[in-house]
Design an enzyme around this catalytic site. Structure first.
Site, PDB file in Angstrom:
ATOM      1  CG  ASP A   1     -53.198 -82.470 -77.007  1.00  0.00           C
ATOM      2  OD1 ASP A   1     -52.954 -82.217 -75.810  1.00  0.00           O
ATOM      3  OD2 ASP A   1     -52.433 -82.154 -77.932  1.00  0.00           O
TER       4      ASP A   1
ATOM      5  CG  ASN B   1     -45.547 -82.041 -87.078  1.00  0.00           C
ATOM      6  OD1 ASN B   1     -45.902 -81.259 -86.192  1.00  0.00           O
ATOM      7  ND2 ASN B   1     -46.090 -83.233 -87.229  1.00  0.00           N
TER       8      ASN B   1
ATOM      9  CD  GLU C   1     -49.410 -84.781 -85.851  1.00  0.00           C
ATOM     10  OE1 GLU C   1     -48.763 -83.715 -85.930  1.00  0.00           O
ATOM     11  OE2 GLU C   1     -48.950 -85.801 -85.310  1.00  0.00           O
TER      12      GLU C   1
ATOM     13  CG  HIS D   1     -48.197 -81.070 -83.672  1.00  0.00           C
ATOM     14  ND1 HIS D   1     -47.776 -82.382 -83.576  1.00  0.00           N
ATOM     15  CD2 HIS D   1     -47.792 -80.495 -82.501  1.00  0.00           C
ATOM     16  CE1 HIS D   1     -47.175 -82.569 -82.428  1.00  0.00           C
ATOM     17  NE2 HIS D   1     -47.154 -81.448 -81.755  1.00  0.00           N
TER      18      HIS D   1
HETATM   19  C1  F6R Z   1     -49.450 -80.918 -76.059  1.00  0.00           C
HETATM   20  C2  F6R Z   1     -49.646 -80.439 -77.407  1.00  0.00           C
HETATM   21  C3  F6R Z   1     -48.542 -80.400 -78.414  1.00  0.00           C
HETATM   22  C4  F6R Z   1     -47.254 -79.791 -77.871  1.00  0.00           C
HETATM   23  C5  F6R Z   1     -46.145 -79.813 -78.936  1.00  0.00           C
HETATM   24  C6  F6R Z   1     -44.837 -79.271 -78.427  1.00  0.00           C
HETATM   25  O1  F6R Z   1     -50.647 -80.860 -75.319  1.00  0.00           O
HETATM   26  O2  F6R Z   1     -50.729 -80.091 -77.719  1.00  0.00           O
HETATM   27  O3  F6R Z   1     -48.970 -79.676 -79.536  1.00  0.00           O
HETATM   28  O4  F6R Z   1     -47.490 -78.483 -77.456  1.00  0.00           O
HETATM   29  O5  F6R Z   1     -45.961 -81.123 -79.383  1.00  0.00           O
HETATM   30  O6  F6R Z   1     -44.353 -80.127 -77.433  1.00  0.00           O
HETATM   31  P1  F6R Z   1     -43.059 -79.757 -76.590  1.00  0.00           P
HETATM   32  O7  F6R Z   1     -43.419 -78.617 -75.721  1.00  0.00           O
HETATM   33  O8  F6R Z   1     -42.783 -81.014 -75.784  1.00  0.00           O
HETATM   34  O9  F6R Z   1     -41.976 -79.446 -77.566  1.00  0.00           O
END
Ligand code: F6R
Length: 248
Positions: free
Chosen positions: A68, A137, A144, A139
């Protein structure tokens, strides 16, 4: 099939995940690796850099596709995922920059960017191993919680919970972009192998819901239970609320 590997702590999680990615690259030196940003993979990337610098790991034929990117942030913005990947991995390893793919957040023609990214993934021949983190959440990528699963790369409105979680990297909540490009669930699920990592007490509730709850777009990571080869590597804290039955 989902297997769960419990690790002592963050470092143990990082090393085990790096080992699996490394094995993939050793077995197939032109592997296509799907990558994530965020705090969780930082230790994995540091380990891969270390092994590459030692000469134990060769990225010269590897291709990477990132999950992303924020819409509207230029590549040189310190919070763009492009910048994150340069700083935390790419500039330290022997990967060909032409083999690294991240959605172009500055292309405001959404349809064009999404179609381009989808085609690019297809043209690589498919993702061999996809690394994922998990949002509080549920995702994955920026898919989302929603009423349905999105199949292909698309542009999403970030939820309030994600904006708040990611505001830790920005000067204020208002500075967090409201939209992002993300690979879709269909593309993630097409990866031959998936590795999802989680660390810390803050992830314990969502990990429990993902494993014990129903498969639902309300918790996007739950779909991973339908994948044939997925490994969750999580530390004791992240697994602390999980019914012990799942760890036998
Ligand atoms: C990032 C992504 C997100 C993260 C998720 C967890 O490229 O796709 O889905 O993997 O938000 O983020 P952290 O590791 O910062 O808790």
């Amino acid at each position: 099939m989902l297997r769960i590997i419990e690790t002592r702590d963050y470092n143990d999680m990082s090393r085990k995940a790096a080992n699996i990615i490394s094995a993939q690259i050793i077995l197939k030196n032109d592997s296509v690796i799907g990558l994530a940003t965020g705090s969780t993979p930082l230790g994995i990337y540091a380990t891969l850099i270390h092994w590459c610098k030692k000469g134990d790991l060769d990225f010269s034929k590897v291709k990477t596709v990132n999950l992303d990117e924020y819409c509207g942030l230029p590549k040189e913005h310190a919070q763009s995922y492009y910048y994150f990947m340069q700083e935390n991995l790419f500039k330290h390893i022997n990967i060909d920059p032409g083999n690294t793919y991240i959605p172009n957040g500055m292309n405001l023609n959404r349809k064009e960017e999404c179609e381009k990214y989808h085609k690019m993934i297809e043209q690589t021949g498919g993702i061999d191993l996809q690394l994922l983190g998990i949002g509080n959440n549920g995702h994955i990528g920026f898919n989302e919680p929603d009423d349905q699963f999105a199949n292909y790369t698309h542009c999403v409105e970030l939820t309030q919970s994600t904006i708040e979680a990611n505001s830790r990297f920005f000067d204020s909540k208002e500075m967090v972009p409201k939209q992002a490009y993300t690979m879709g669930i269909g593309e993630i699920m097409s990866a031959k192998q998936i590795l999802i990592v989680a660390s810390g007490k803050g992830k314990a509730k969502v990990i429990k819901e993902m494993i014990e709850g129903p498969v639902s777009p309300k918790l996007p990571a739950s779909i991973l239970k339908f994948h044939h080869n997925v490994t969750l590597i999580a530390d004791q804290e992240a697994l602390s609320l999980l019914d012990q039955e799942y760890l036998k």
